[in-house]
Scaffold this motif. Structure first.
Motif, PDB file in Angstrom:
ATOM      1  N   LYS A  54       0.848  -1.182   0.000  1.00 51.56           N
ATOM      2  CA  LYS A  54       0.000   0.000   0.000  1.00 51.56           C
ATOM      3  C   LYS A  54       0.887   1.237   0.000  1.00 51.56           C
ATOM      4  O   LYS A  54       1.810   1.346   0.802  1.00 51.56           O
ATOM      5  CB  LYS A  54      -0.898   0.014   1.230  1.00 51.56           C
ATOM      6  N   ILE A  55       0.606   2.162  -0.916  1.00 48.13           N
ATOM      7  CA  ILE A  55       1.287   3.457  -0.971  1.00 48.13           C
ATOM      8  C   ILE A  55       0.222   4.507  -0.709  1.00 48.13           C
ATOM      9  O   ILE A  55      -0.708   4.657  -1.504  1.00 48.13           O
ATOM     10  CB  ILE A  55       1.942   3.703  -2.345  1.00 48.13           C
ATOM     11  N   TRP A  56       0.313   5.208   0.404  1.00 48.04           N
ATOM     12  CA  TRP A  56      -0.679   6.221   0.743  1.00 48.04           C
ATOM     13  C   TRP A  56      -0.618   7.358  -0.262  1.00 48.04           C
ATOM     14  O   TRP A  56       0.451   7.727  -0.733  1.00 48.04           O
ATOM     15  CB  TRP A  56      -0.457   6.747   2.160  1.00 48.04           C
ATOM     16  N   LYS A  57      -1.773   7.954  -0.585  1.00 49.70           N
ATOM     17  CA  LYS A  57      -1.832   9.070  -1.529  1.00 49.70           C
ATOM     18  C   LYS A  57      -1.341  10.374  -0.918  1.00 49.70           C
ATOM     19  O   LYS A  57      -1.043  11.320  -1.643  1.00 49.70           O
ATOM     20  CB  LYS A  57      -3.253   9.261  -2.046  1.00 49.70           C
ATOM     21  N   THR A  58      -1.270  10.443   0.402  1.00 42.30           N
ATOM     22  CA  THR A  58      -0.696  11.601   1.070  1.00 42.30           C
ATOM     23  C   THR A  58       0.331  11.096   2.079  1.00 42.30           C
ATOM     24  O   THR A  58       0.011  10.290   2.945  1.00 42.30           O
ATOM     25  CB  THR A  58      -1.779  12.426   1.804  1.00 42.30           C
ATOM     26  N   ILE A  59       1.562  11.591   1.926  1.00 36.76           N
ATOM     27  CA  ILE A  59       2.641  11.240   2.839  1.00 36.76           C
ATOM     28  C   ILE A  59       3.238  12.551   3.327  1.00 36.76           C
ATOM     29  O   ILE A  59       3.712  13.358   2.507  1.00 36.76           O
ATOM     30  CB  ILE A  59       3.716  10.373   2.153  1.00 36.76           C
ATOM     31  N   ALA A  60       3.216  12.775   4.623  1.00 41.21           N
ATOM     32  CA  ALA A  60       3.758  13.997   5.229  1.00 41.21           C
ATOM     33  C   ALA A  60       3.215  15.245   4.514  1.00 41.21           C
ATOM     34  O   ALA A  60       3.962  16.139   4.138  1.00 41.21           O
ATOM     35  CB  ALA A  60       5.284  13.981   5.241  1.00 41.21           C
ATOM     36  N   HIS A  61       1.918  15.279   4.343  1.00 42.83           N
ATOM     37  CA  HIS A  61       1.187  16.408   3.737  1.00 42.83           C
ATOM     38  C   HIS A  61       1.467  16.610   2.252  1.00 42.83           C
ATOM     39  O   HIS A  61       1.042  17.605   1.684  1.00 42.83           O
ATOM     40  CB  HIS A  61       1.460  17.720   4.495  1.00 42.83           C
ATOM     41  N   LYS A  62       2.189  15.696   1.604  1.00 38.65           N
ATOM     42  CA  LYS A  62       2.440  15.816   0.164  1.00 38.65           C
ATOM     43  C   LYS A  62       1.564  14.819  -0.575  1.00 38.65           C
ATOM     44  O   LYS A  62       1.483  13.648  -0.201  1.00 38.65           O
ATOM     45  CB  LYS A  62       3.907  15.539  -0.173  1.00 38.65           C
ATOM     46  N   LYS A  63       0.939  15.298  -1.641  1.00 38.73           N
ATOM     47  CA  LYS A  63       0.121  14.425  -2.479  1.00 38.73           C
ATOM     48  C   LYS A  63       1.036  13.530  -3.315  1.00 38.73           C
ATOM     49  O   LYS A  63       1.953  14.010  -3.982  1.00 38.73           O
ATOM     50  CB  LYS A  63      -0.775  15.257  -3.388  1.00 38.73           C
ATOM     51  N   ILE A  64       0.782  12.242  -3.256  1.00 43.98           N
ATOM     52  CA  ILE A  64       1.537  11.275  -4.056  1.00 43.98           C
ATOM     53  C   ILE A  64       0.706  11.000  -5.306  1.00 43.98           C
ATOM     54  O   ILE A  64      -0.342  10.373  -5.239  1.00 43.98           O
ATOM     55  CB  ILE A  64       1.808   9.976  -3.262  1.00 43.98           C
ATOM     56  N   THR A  65       1.177  11.506  -6.423  1.00 43.69           N
ATOM     57  CA  THR A  65       0.438  11.398  -7.681  1.00 43.69           C
ATOM     58  C   THR A  65       0.596   9.999  -8.276  1.00 43.69           C
ATOM     59  O   THR A  65       1.519   9.256  -7.901  1.00 43.69           O
ATOM     60  CB  THR A  65       0.970  12.428  -8.692  1.00 43.69           C
ATOM     61  N   PRO A  66      -0.270   9.634  -9.222  1.00 48.91           N
ATOM     62  CA  PRO A  66      -0.081   8.349  -9.903  1.00 48.91           C
ATOM     63  C   PRO A  66       1.296   8.232 -10.552  1.00 48.91           C
ATOM     64  O   PRO A  66       1.892   7.157 -10.554  1.00 48.91           O
ATOM     65  CB  PRO A  66      -1.189   8.342 -10.954  1.00 48.91           C
ATOM     66  N   LYS A  67       1.836   9.346 -11.064  1.00 50.43           N
ATOM     67  CA  LYS A  67       3.164   9.324 -11.686  1.00 50.43           C
ATOM     68  C   LYS A  67       4.237   8.954 -10.665  1.00 50.43           C
ATOM     69  O   LYS A  67       5.128   8.148 -10.945  1.00 50.43           O
ATOM     70  CB  LYS A  67       3.463  10.689 -12.304  1.00 50.43           C
ATOM     71  N   ILE A  68       4.157   9.535  -9.463  1.00 50.15           N
ATOM     72  CA  ILE A  68       5.120   9.201  -8.405  1.00 50.15           C
ATOM     73  C   ILE A  68       4.976   7.734  -8.009  1.00 50.15           C
ATOM     74  O   ILE A  68       5.962   7.020  -7.847  1.00 50.15           O
ATOM     75  CB  ILE A  68       4.948  10.128  -7.188  1.00 50.15           C
ATOM     76  N   ALA A  69       3.729   7.262  -7.866  1.00 47.88           N
ATOM     77  CA  ALA A  69       3.485   5.856  -7.503  1.00 47.88           C
ATOM     78  C   ALA A  69       4.034   4.918  -8.572  1.00 47.88           C
ATOM     79  O   ALA A  69       4.661   3.894  -8.253  1.00 47.88           O
ATOM     80  CB  ALA A  69       1.992   5.609  -7.295  1.00 47.88           C
ATOM     81  N   LYS A  70       3.847   5.269  -9.841  1.00 48.46           N
ATOM     82  CA  LYS A  70       4.368   4.439 -10.938  1.00 48.46           C
ATOM     83  C   LYS A  70       5.892   4.344 -10.869  1.00 48.46           C
ATOM     84  O   LYS A  70       6.462   3.276 -11.059  1.00 48.46           O
ATOM     85  CB  LYS A  70       3.958   5.025 -12.293  1.00 48.46           C
ATOM     86  N   THR A  71       6.545   5.477 -10.589  1.00 47.12           N
ATOM     87  CA  THR A  71       8.005   5.492 -10.478  1.00 47.12           C
ATOM     88  C   THR A  71       8.463   4.617  -9.319  1.00 47.12           C
ATOM     89  O   THR A  71       9.411   3.833  -9.461  1.00 47.12           O
ATOM     90  CB  THR A  71       8.521   6.934 -10.286  1.00 47.12           C
ATOM     91  N   LEU A  72       7.792   4.739  -8.168  1.00 50.75           N
ATOM     92  CA  LEU A  72       8.145   3.909  -7.008  1.00 50.75           C
ATOM     93  C   LEU A  72       8.030   2.428  -7.337  1.00 50.75           C
ATOM     94  O   LEU A  72       8.905   1.631  -6.980  1.00 50.75           O
ATOM     95  CB  LEU A  72       7.203   4.228  -5.847  1.00 50.75           C
ATOM     96  N   LEU A  73       6.950   2.047  -8.007  1.00 47.98           N
ATOM     97  CA  LEU A  73       6.726   0.639  -8.334  1.00 47.98           C
ATOM     98  C   LEU A  73       7.723   0.130  -9.373  1.00 47.98           C
ATOM     99  O   LEU A  73       8.206  -0.998  -9.275  1.00 47.98           O
ATOM    100  CB  LEU A  73       5.300   0.433  -8.833  1.00 47.98           C
ATOM    101  N   ALA A  74       8.054   0.962 -10.348  1.00 45.40           N
ATOM    102  CA  ALA A  74       8.944   0.533 -11.431  1.00 45.40           C
ATOM    103  C   ALA A  74      10.411   0.533 -11.025  1.00 45.40           C
ATOM    104  O   ALA A  74      11.149  -0.399 -11.344  1.00 45.40           O
ATOM    105  CB  ALA A  74       8.748   1.433 -12.656  1.00 45.40           C
ATOM    106  N   LYS A  75      10.847   1.591 -10.310  1.00 44.31           N
ATOM    107  CA  LYS A  75      12.260   1.742  -9.983  1.00 44.31           C
ATOM    108  C   LYS A  75      12.600   1.379  -8.546  1.00 44.31           C
ATOM    109  O   LYS A  75      13.749   1.143  -8.220  1.00 44.31           O
ATOM    110  CB  LYS A  75      12.695   3.196 -10.209  1.00 44.31           C
TER     111      LYS A  75
END
Length: 121
Positions: A54-75
């Motif tokens: 699970k990757i929360w959509k908000t981490i430390a008050h920052k919005k985690i966009t689908p693009k950021i989530a895709k990068t985390l999953l891929a790299k």
């Protein structure tokens, strides 16, 4: 009048590095499609099956966009991102890393800038 529940198409943001199933966008997180939840008698939700990614959509008050989530999953990590806020309200920048257990952690660049960035003459 009966309430209609429309089945919404799930947006796939990547492949789960833990089990290989699709990771989908939910209301508050991006999570592995293998995760299944059930509400207990006390009203709390409990995961009954799945790998738990699970990757929360908000981490430390920052919005985690689908693009950021895709990068985390891929790299497995991101470049340094700005816009995070500490509990005391101070803004900070950090990279995110997807750990082997599926959790997301901060990666602070603690290098001494003078040591590696000296100009060559």
């Amino acid at each position: 009048m009966a309430t209609e529940h429309k089945k919404t198409e799930q947006v796939v943001v990547g492949v789960c590095p833990l089990c290989g199933k699709p990771v989908v966008e939910k209301a508050k997180s991006y999570q592995c499609s293998s995760n299944k939840f059930q509400k207990n008698d006390d009203g709390e939700w409990e995961m009954t099956e799945g790998c738990g990614l699970k990757i929360w959509k908000t981490i430390a008050h920052k919005k985690i966009t689908p693009k950021i989530a895709k990068t985390l999953l891929a790299k497995g990590d991101t470049d340094t991102l700005s816009g995070f806020k500490s509990r005391s309200g101070n803004e900070f920048s950090t990279a995110l890393k997807l750990e082997e257990d599926g959790s997301v952690t901060f990666v602070f660049d603690d290098r001494d800038d003078d040591s590696e960035d000296e100009e060559e003459e």
